[in-house]
Enzyme design. Structure first.
Site, PDB file in Angstrom:
ATOM      1  N   ASP A  96       0.777  -1.234   0.000  1.00  0.00           N
ATOM      2  CA  ASP A  96       0.000   0.000   0.000  1.00  0.00           C
ATOM      3  C   ASP A  96       0.816   1.295   0.000  1.00  0.00           C
ATOM      4  OD1 ASP A  96      -1.915  -1.914   0.251  1.00  0.00           O
ATOM      5  OD2 ASP A  96      -2.889  -1.068   2.008  1.00  0.00           O
ATOM      6  N   LYS A  97       1.640   1.522   1.020  1.00  0.00           N
ATOM      7  CA  LYS A  97       2.312   2.817   1.158  1.00  0.00           C
ATOM      8  C   LYS A  97       3.481   2.960   0.207  1.00  0.00           C
ATOM      9  CE  LYS A  97      -0.651   3.305   4.305  1.00  0.00           C
ATOM     10  NZ  LYS A  97      -1.139   1.915   4.199  1.00  0.00           N
ATOM     11  N   GLU A 150      -4.406   1.826  10.471  1.00  0.00           N
ATOM     12  CA  GLU A 150      -5.568   1.229   9.817  1.00  0.00           C
ATOM     13  C   GLU A 150      -6.222   0.262  10.790  1.00  0.00           C
ATOM     14  OE1 GLU A 150      -4.418  -0.676   6.223  1.00  0.00           O
ATOM     15  OE2 GLU A 150      -4.008   1.188   5.172  1.00  0.00           O
ATOM     16  N   SER A 170      -8.234   0.231   6.256  1.00  0.00           N
ATOM     17  CA  SER A 170      -7.721  -0.527   5.127  1.00  0.00           C
ATOM     18  C   SER A 170      -8.642  -0.335   3.937  1.00  0.00           C
ATOM     19  CB  SER A 170      -7.658  -2.009   5.499  1.00  0.00           C
ATOM     20  OG  SER A 170      -7.520  -2.816   4.357  1.00  0.00           O
TER      21      SER A 170
END
Length: 558
Positions: free
Chosen positions: A122-123, A445, A471
């Site tokens: 994700d990041k 999250e 999330s």
């Protein structure tokens, strides 16, 4: 074209530098070419990234075949799925800044002339793009690819199903054996989580904003096309260098509008709001929450994607991926088609060159004339509980108004314990605070919490509100990014057990029903809390980070 690497390898004084390059096998011929950094976030922390080192070799081939000298380097990446539900998640958003910082430092230190950035979890996607924006050197982003869905009892499953199954198990609705069987098949190979969660959302955005090649977002991680996409990205960066096209030519305000449009049309992750705000800051484009809401209201939601819908990224890929979605949007003049892209051509030229047409027999994308929802899915709320804004994803949410009384928790763990003990009941409003960018720090999250609620069949029977994040796999009436956050004295810090909270999706409001006099008295009594960390990376981050309403960016000038 400007070749910064000449400052490093040209002239008698640079003989020591050339000697070090020759120790790594380069020859004078290689030193005479542009140097292209090949950044990747490959590691053994997560299936999203485990294959990226291999993909980097294909990017290097593309650079070499186009007359450049590739220089590979790796940066970190946090597995959101494995960091979820414990202290480790505090490191996730922090990693976005570290990834951007490390790419910037590597390129500046060695004076490379361009960059291919490969990312998976994700990041690492926004972090890589933020690094590109800061450097403003010819750059192409390329996604590591989605995981294939698992098959359980004849149905496609993802890690989201496993998280929700934990809630079902704790509610006595699922056996331990069934939970184990699901766990064993949900994640079959390399690649990022399969639904339209944060990684696939940001990959889609990379195409929409123009920094990635058309069609590069959707092929699975282990599909042979993925290697070709990475190879082609290596070739493309040399074309950008030759033509002087930089991220500032691609990351324009109009391109950000396209990104927001696509994020809403696909039912993307709420994290897209945070990351696009941060990316716009890096490139110097003024983007606000008002822009998100303006664009959402005119963007139809047309992709029936998990977690709010039915399909996974593989299904979208089979019908043409993000290009077919963008062609649908362009047909209704919902995109700025004159923007420049990583191909060196405009978005309009890219879309016109793709020989794909809308298949009326498929069910993944609805016709734009008859969408799932008339407006987009990433809604901005404001009110007495969130004066500076909050974000909710309305895909799959049916309630337009919710009223309930607050159950207040100052840590994610305390909320999860209460849910596990079946202490959360229908019509409760679960407040989880002091989990914001500064307060957590790192804006955790909360998939473990939200999935447990869904697993207990409470997904739309309760509301969860936090100054933390969710999330991309979260579904239900879950409101995050509440700003100002509790740690800086935002109104969410003043909520007391039992306060009435009202959410109105149609009116974009989020209010605590407490009088102004009572709020003023509570504010007088409120005191800042001692930071959770006083040394190390998390303490440094907490001292620099700003509001989620501005992207949770770190600024030394703050």
């Amino acid at each position: 074209m400007e070749i910064s690497s000449r400052n490093v390898v040209v002239g008698p004084s640079r003989a020591p530098h050339r000697a070090m390059y020759k120790a790594m096998g380069l020859k004078d011929e290689d030193l005479g070419k542009p140097f292209i950094g090949i950044s990747h976030t490959g590691n053994e922390a997560t299936p999203c990234n485990i294959h990226l080192g291999r993909l980097a070799q294909k990017a290097k081939e593309g650079v070499s075949d186009s007359g450049g000298t590739p220089r590979e380097f790796a940066t970190i990446a946090v597995s959101d799925g494995i960091a979820m539900g414990h202290e480790g998640m505090k490191a996730s958003l922090v990693s976005r800044e570290i990834i951007a910082d490390s790419i910037e430092i590597m390129i500046r230190a060695h004076q490379y002339d361009g960059l291919v950035g490969i990312a998976g979890c994700d990041k690492s996607l926004p972090g890589t793009m933020m690094g590109m924006a800061r450097l403003n050197l010819p750059s192409v982003f390329v996604y590591g690819g989605t995981i294939m869905p698992g098959i359980y009892e004849g149905k496609q499953v993802t890690v989201q199903d496993v998280y929700e199954a934990v809630g079902s198990y704790e509610a006595g609705q699922l056996t331990l054996e069934a939970l184990k069987n699901l766990e064993n098949v949900a994640c079959p190979n390399a690649g990022s989580c399969g639904g339209m969660y944060t990684a696939n959302t940001m990959a889609s955005i990379s195409e929409a904003i123009g920094i990635a090649l058309p069609g590069s977002a959707s092929p699975p991680a282990e599909d042979p096309r993925r290697e070709k996409m990475v190879y082609d990205s290596g070739r493309a960066v040399l074309n950008l260098l030759e033509n002087g096209i930089r991220p500032k030519d691609i990351f324009t305000f109009e391109a950000f509008e396209n990104a927001i449009t696509v994020a809403n049309a696909i039912g993307g992750s709420t994290n897209a709001v945070l990351h696009l705000l941060a990316l716009s800051h890096e490139i110097g484009v003024r983007l606000t929450l008002e822009d998100f809401e303006r664009i959402r209201k005119k963007t139809p939601h047309i992709a029936d994607m998990r977690p709010g819908g039915f399909y996974v990224m593989l299904d979208l890929d089979k019908i043409g991926g993000i290009p077919i979605l963008m062609k649908s949007l362009a047909k209704k003049n919902l995109l700025n088609e004159d923007v420049m892209t990583a191909t060196g051509k405009t978005l309009k030229q890219n879309l016109n060159s793709i020989a794909l047409s809308f298949d009326t027999n498929q069910k993944v994308l609805k016709p734009i004339e008859s969408p799932i929802h008339e407006t987009g899915t990433l809604e901005i709320l404001r009110g007495s509980l969130a004066p500076d804004g909050a974000v909710v994803k309305v895909a799959g949410v049916h309630a337009t108004e919710f009223r309930g009384n607050a159950k207040v928790f100052d840590r994610e763990e305390d909320a999860f314990d209460a849910i596990s003990k079946r202490e959360i009941k229908e019509n409760d409003v679960v407040i989880i605070r002091y989990e914001g960018p500064k307060g957590g720090p790192g804006m955790r999250e909360m998939l473990g919490v939200t999935a447990a609620l869904v697993g207990q069949k409470l997904g739309e029977k309760v509301c969860l509100i936090t100054d933390g994040r969710f999330s991309g796999a979260t579904r239900g009436l879950m409101i995050g990014h509440v700003s100002p956050e509790a740690a800086v004295g935002g109104n969410i810090a003043l909520v007391k057990e039992g306060d009435e909270i009202i959410i109105n999706i149609e009116k974009n409001t989020l209010d605590m029903i407490v009088s102004e006099n009572e709020l003023a008295q509570r504010r007088k009594e409120w005191k800042p809390r001692k930071p959770n960390y006083e040394t190390g990376a998390l303490a440094k981050y907490a001292s620099l980070v700003g509001s989620a309403s501005e992207g949770a960016i770190t600024s030394p000038l703050r």
